[in-house]
Design a protein around this motif. Structure first.
Motif, PDB file in Angstrom:
ATOM      1  N   GLN A  88       1.339  -1.295   0.313  1.00  0.00           N
ATOM      2  CA  GLN A  88      -0.484  -0.030   0.064  1.00  0.00           C
ATOM      3  C   GLN A  88       1.111   1.413  -0.242  1.00  0.00           C
ATOM      4  OE1 GLN A  88      -2.771  -1.675   3.314  1.00  0.00           O
ATOM      5  NE2 GLN A  88      -4.483  -0.486   2.289  1.00  0.00           N
ATOM      6  N   PHE A  89       2.078   1.182   0.599  1.00  0.00           N
ATOM      7  CA  PHE A  89       2.911   2.301   0.658  1.00  0.00           C
ATOM      8  C   PHE A  89       3.825   2.766  -0.388  1.00  0.00           C
ATOM      9  CE2 PHE A  89       3.383   1.738   6.031  1.00  0.00           C
ATOM     10  CZ  PHE A  89       2.367   2.112   6.340  1.00  0.00           C
ATOM     11  N   ASP A  90       4.308   1.483  -0.858  1.00  0.00           N
ATOM     12  CA  ASP A  90       4.709   1.725  -2.603  1.00  0.00           C
ATOM     13  C   ASP A  90       3.684   2.213  -3.451  1.00  0.00           C
ATOM     14  OD1 ASP A  90       6.839   0.722  -1.396  1.00  0.00           O
ATOM     15  OD2 ASP A  90       6.402  -0.707  -2.161  1.00  0.00           O
ATOM     16  N   LEU A  91       2.398   2.025  -3.600  1.00  0.00           N
ATOM     17  CA  LEU A  91       1.303   2.776  -4.549  1.00  0.00           C
ATOM     18  C   LEU A  91       1.159   3.881  -3.878  1.00  0.00           C
ATOM     19  CD1 LEU A  91      -1.012  -0.678  -4.550  1.00  0.00           C
ATOM     20  CD2 LEU A  91       0.235  -0.386  -6.450  1.00  0.00           C
ATOM     21  N   GLN A  92       0.990   4.106  -2.871  1.00  0.00           N
ATOM     22  CA  GLN A  92       0.888   5.485  -2.401  1.00  0.00           C
ATOM     23  C   GLN A  92       2.187   6.591  -2.475  1.00  0.00           C
ATOM     24  OE1 GLN A  92       0.014   5.800   1.837  1.00  0.00           O
ATOM     25  NE2 GLN A  92      -2.530   5.688   1.602  1.00  0.00           N
ATOM     26  N   LYS A  93       3.039   5.955  -2.881  1.00  0.00           N
ATOM     27  CA  LYS A  93       4.093   6.341  -2.943  1.00  0.00           C
ATOM     28  C   LYS A  93       4.278   6.905  -4.415  1.00  0.00           C
ATOM     29  CE  LYS A  93       9.565   6.106  -1.648  1.00  0.00           C
ATOM     30  NZ  LYS A  93      10.360   5.620  -1.297  1.00  0.00           N
ATOM     31  N   GLN A  94       3.834   5.107  -5.781  1.00  0.00           N
ATOM     32  CA  GLN A  94       3.705   5.618  -6.961  1.00  0.00           C
ATOM     33  C   GLN A  94       2.365   6.541  -7.815  1.00  0.00           C
ATOM     34  OE1 GLN A  94       3.910   1.561  -8.446  1.00  0.00           O
ATOM     35  NE2 GLN A  94       5.186   1.610  -7.124  1.00  0.00           N
ATOM     36  N   ASN A  95       1.842   7.240  -6.320  1.00  0.00           N
ATOM     37  CA  ASN A  95       0.472   8.084  -7.191  1.00  0.00           C
ATOM     38  C   ASN A  95      -0.577   7.334  -7.542  1.00  0.00           C
ATOM     39  OD1 ASN A  95       1.285   9.947  -5.376  1.00  0.00           O
ATOM     40  ND2 ASN A  95       2.703  10.866  -7.712  1.00  0.00           N
ATOM     41  N   LYS A  96      -0.878   5.638  -7.005  1.00  0.00           N
ATOM     42  CA  LYS A  96      -1.658   5.071  -7.686  1.00  0.00           C
ATOM     43  C   LYS A  96      -3.206   4.989  -7.293  1.00  0.00           C
ATOM     44  CE  LYS A  96       1.111   2.317 -10.619  1.00  0.00           C
ATOM     45  NZ  LYS A  96       0.822   2.266 -11.864  1.00  0.00           N
TER      46      LYS A  96
END
Length: 425
Positions: A88-96
């Protein structure tokens, strides 16, 4: 320091547990410290307010970086919930999109209903654990009963977590989800997909039940035009043309071509994606940009329907969507129109397919497509080549094996011209 970064480092560097809310309402997380002999090496942090945890987490991160805090090694020992949180954190970082993140949140909700899975390292999950997870899907109050489509969709999300664990965290499960699905008792059960024989048998049974008079009663009693104009016309179009559901909801006013020389037709020029975005392509090459003939019965109904839609001052439909999803009203009282998203249109259709019109699991829009193909063949309305062309099939074997379901019973003859003119039901 940013809360997201603190949490990310807390999980990655200190192997910290996910922040969870206890039954007493308090928030808790913990780390495992090297040399600590009590409480399974855990040091717990508990507060009444979740935000108060972050200063404590930040403080111990600084202690770790300066070497004054030694964390117990837990190589490749993350739980499924921890991995989902990392993802989830990685997706937030990628602006998903929020939708992608919420799908993962649903996985956490399912896992939390099963105590045996919450703290078990994901690398140790086996057949029994995947089976437990599948059964836990039904424990959520928002889900009633078992659904093949829902189970399949949730396991697709879990497979993405598995792939993330393999690539990012170098975790190699002994048992893959794909292996679990291939197990004979699982594949034969129909949890993820009905086997071809069951599906074909269900369709044959429905073809026997849904005679032309029965289809007529469905549109007159269950789905009357005056009460449900959009859905009545949409399914009536589907039942007379065999369109794919994505093609049906991608039609615009310009897709309906009405001519005076008796060659009225619907022109398929694309399809709507699962997310509700219009594409200029259909599912197959043969499905792209194809005209499907319609009779005067359907042509008259579509003409009346389009006129009513265009003359309605409270509908704002600049994209000229033929069967739109109506969305609320703004301050001027104008209803805005969007293309239907797949989960939404299926949910609405299920409201009509109930009682004597109910269908087996996994059949809804597809039934009407198979129904008209079978009727065209049964009553010799069109040749098999034309049927395959109108359905948009690249291979005529697909038309014959998957869409035409004939039985040996004797059927009453129908007037071929009335059928072609769409005035039998």
């Amino acid at each position: 320091m940013d809360k997201i970064i603190i949490e990310k480092e807390w999980y990655n560097k200190l192997n910290g547990s996910p922040i969870t809310q206890l039954k007493n309402g308090k928030w808790q997380t913990y780390i495992e410290i090297e040399g600590k002999v009590t409480d399974n090496s855990r040091k717990r942090f508990t507060t009444n307010d979740r935000d108060l945890l972050y200063p404590k987490m930040f403080k111990h991160l600084k202690l770790y970086k300066t070497g004054r805090l030694k964390i117990k090694a837990r190589e490749k020992n993350h739980t499924a919930i921890q991995l989902i949180t990392f993802m989830q954190f990685d997706l937030q970082k990628q602006n998903k999109t929020l939708k992608q993140i919420n799908k993962l949140e649903k996985l956490i909700e399912i896992i939390n209903t099963c105590d045996q899975l919450k703290d078990k390292p994901f690398v140790e999950w086996g057949y029994a654990d995947y089976d437990m997870f599948r059964q836990s899907i039904m424990n959520l109050p928002c889900y009633k009963g078992e659904s093949v489509a829902r189970t399949r969709a949730i396991f697709v999300s879990l497979e993405k977590v598995e792939s993330y664990a393999r690539v990012i965290h170098d975790m190699q499960n002994h048992i893959k989800i794909a292996d679990y699905k291939k197990e004979k008792h699982i594949s034969d059960s129909g949890y993820f997909k009905l086997d071809k024989r069951t599906r074909k048998n269900n369709l044959k049974r429905l073809m026997h039940q849904w005679s032309i008079p029965f289809m007529q009663s469905f549109f007159d009693k269950q789905l009357p035009f005056d009460k449900f104009p959009v859905w009545h016309t949409a399914l009536y179009t589907l039942a007379n043309t065999g369109l794919r559901q994505a093609e049906l909801f991608g039609l615009t006013y310009d897709s309906v071509v009405l001519q005076h020389n008796g060659t009225d037709h619907i022109l398929v020029q694309g399809a709507v994606s699962v997310e509700g975005n219009l594409s200029t392509y259909s599912k197959t090459d043969a499905g792209d940009y194809r005209p499907i003939p319609i009779g005067r019965g359907l042509a008259t109904k579509l003409k009346k329907y389009i006129t009513n839609m265009q003359n309605n001052p409270f509908i704002d439909n600049p994209q000229k969507i033929l069967f739109p999803q109506m969305r609320g009203t703004d301050k001027y009282g104008i209803t805005e129109c969007d293309f239907y998203k797949q989960p939404t249109r299926l949910r609405v259709l299920r409201k009509f397919l109930k009682g004597e019109y109910a269908m087996p699991q996994g059949l809804a829009f597809h039934f009407f497509r198979s129904w008209i193909a079978t009727m065209w063949k049964r009553h010799e309305i069109y040749s098999q080549f034309n049927i395959g062309t109108y359905l948009g099939h690249d291979d005529l074997n697909t038309t014959n094996k998957c869409y035409i379901h004939l039985t040996n019973e004797i059927h009453e003859p129908v007037n071929k011209e009335d059928f072609i003119n769409n005035i039998l039901f």
